[in-house]
Write a protein that holds these residues in place. Structure first.
Motif, PDB file in Angstrom:
ATOM      1  N   LEU A 149       0.832  -1.204   0.000  1.00 11.81           N
ATOM      2  CA  LEU A 149       0.000   0.000   0.000  1.00 11.81           C
ATOM      3  C   LEU A 149       0.866   1.252   0.000  1.00 11.81           C
ATOM      4  CD1 LEU A 149      -2.874   1.160   0.194  1.00 11.81           C
ATOM      5  CD2 LEU A 149      -2.662   0.999   2.675  1.00 11.81           C
ATOM      6  N   ASP A 150       1.925   1.236   0.794  1.00  8.30           N
ATOM      7  CA  ASP A 150       2.845   2.365   0.851  1.00  8.30           C
ATOM      8  C   ASP A 150       3.537   2.564  -0.495  1.00  8.30           C
ATOM      9  OD1 ASP A 150       4.265   4.465   2.161  1.00  8.30           O
ATOM     10  OD2 ASP A 150       5.974   3.124   2.407  1.00  8.30           O
ATOM     11  N   GLN A 151       3.975   1.476  -1.092  1.00  8.62           N
ATOM     12  CA  GLN A 151       4.632   1.552  -2.399  1.00  8.62           C
ATOM     13  C   GLN A 151       3.679   2.086  -3.449  1.00  8.62           C
ATOM     14  OE1 GLN A 151       6.003  -2.242  -3.784  1.00  8.62           O
ATOM     15  NE2 GLN A 151       7.087  -1.393  -5.526  1.00  8.62           N
ATOM     16  N   PHE A 152       2.447   1.612  -3.436  1.00  9.36           N
ATOM     17  CA  PHE A 152       1.435   2.080  -4.386  1.00  9.36           C
ATOM     18  C   PHE A 152       1.192   3.573  -4.207  1.00  9.36           C
ATOM     19  CE2 PHE A 152      -3.070   2.893  -5.418  1.00  9.36           C
ATOM     20  CZ  PHE A 152      -3.033   2.582  -6.769  1.00  9.36           C
ATOM     21  N   GLY A 153       1.118   4.006  -2.950  1.00  9.97           N
ATOM     22  CA  GLY A 153       0.909   5.434  -2.676  1.00  9.97           C
ATOM     23  C   GLY A 153       2.044   6.293  -3.175  1.00  9.97           C
ATOM     24  N   ARG A 154       3.259   5.804  -3.052  1.00  6.71           N
ATOM     25  CA  ARG A 154       4.419   6.564  -3.531  1.00  6.71           C
ATOM     26  C   ARG A 154       4.433   6.634  -5.062  1.00  6.71           C
ATOM     27  NH1 ARG A 154       9.379   4.742   0.418  1.00  6.71           N
ATOM     28  NH2 ARG A 154       8.186   4.990   2.332  1.00  6.71           N
ATOM     29  N   GLU A 155       4.022   5.543  -5.712  1.00  5.83           N
ATOM     30  CA  GLU A 155       4.005   5.530  -7.170  1.00  5.83           C
ATOM     31  C   GLU A 155       2.943   6.474  -7.723  1.00  5.83           C
ATOM     32  OE1 GLU A 155       3.499   1.449  -8.280  1.00  5.83           O
ATOM     33  OE2 GLU A 155       5.526   0.905  -7.678  1.00  5.83           O
ATOM     34  N   ARG A 156       1.872   6.667  -6.992  1.00  9.45           N
ATOM     35  CA  ARG A 156       0.794   7.543  -7.462  1.00  9.45           C
ATOM     36  C   ARG A 156       1.157   9.015  -7.352  1.00  9.45           C
ATOM     37  NH1 ARG A 156      -4.932   6.501  -5.421  1.00  9.45           N
ATOM     38  NH2 ARG A 156      -5.292   7.952  -7.095  1.00  9.45           N
ATOM     39  N   ARG A 157       2.126   9.324  -6.502  1.00 14.54           N
ATOM     40  CA  ARG A 157       2.497  10.740  -6.308  1.00 14.54           C
ATOM     41  C   ARG A 157       3.270  11.264  -7.451  1.00 14.54           C
ATOM     42  NH1 ARG A 157       4.775  10.217  -0.326  1.00 14.54           N
ATOM     43  NH2 ARG A 157       3.106   8.946   0.397  1.00 14.54           N
TER      44      ARG A 157
END
Length: 66
Positions: A58-66
């Motif tokens: 989830l954290d990785q996905f959030g960083r990729e979306r930024r």
């Protein structure tokens, strides 16, 4: 969810795994505890590890979306 919240939850789960590790060691030393108790302790450790992995994704996905 912000990164600090994910890091905080991961830290709590890591602490739970460490506590379960200590319980497992105690259970292995105690003949009074049944195999069922060890299975429950190991289930807790596995579930916490799964949650940590999901939080990391989830954290990785959030960083990729930024």
């Amino acid at each position: 969810m912000n990164a600090m919240t994910i890091a905080h939850m991961t830290g709590i789960l890591t602490s739970a795994i460490q506590a379960a590790d200590r319980l497992e060691l105690d259970a292995l030393k105690s003949p009074a505890l049944a195999d069922m108790d060890l299975d429950r302790i190991r289930d807790i450790k596995r579930d916490c590890s799964t949650c940590i992995n999901l939080l990391n994704l989830l954290d990785q996905f959030g960083r990729e979306r930024r």
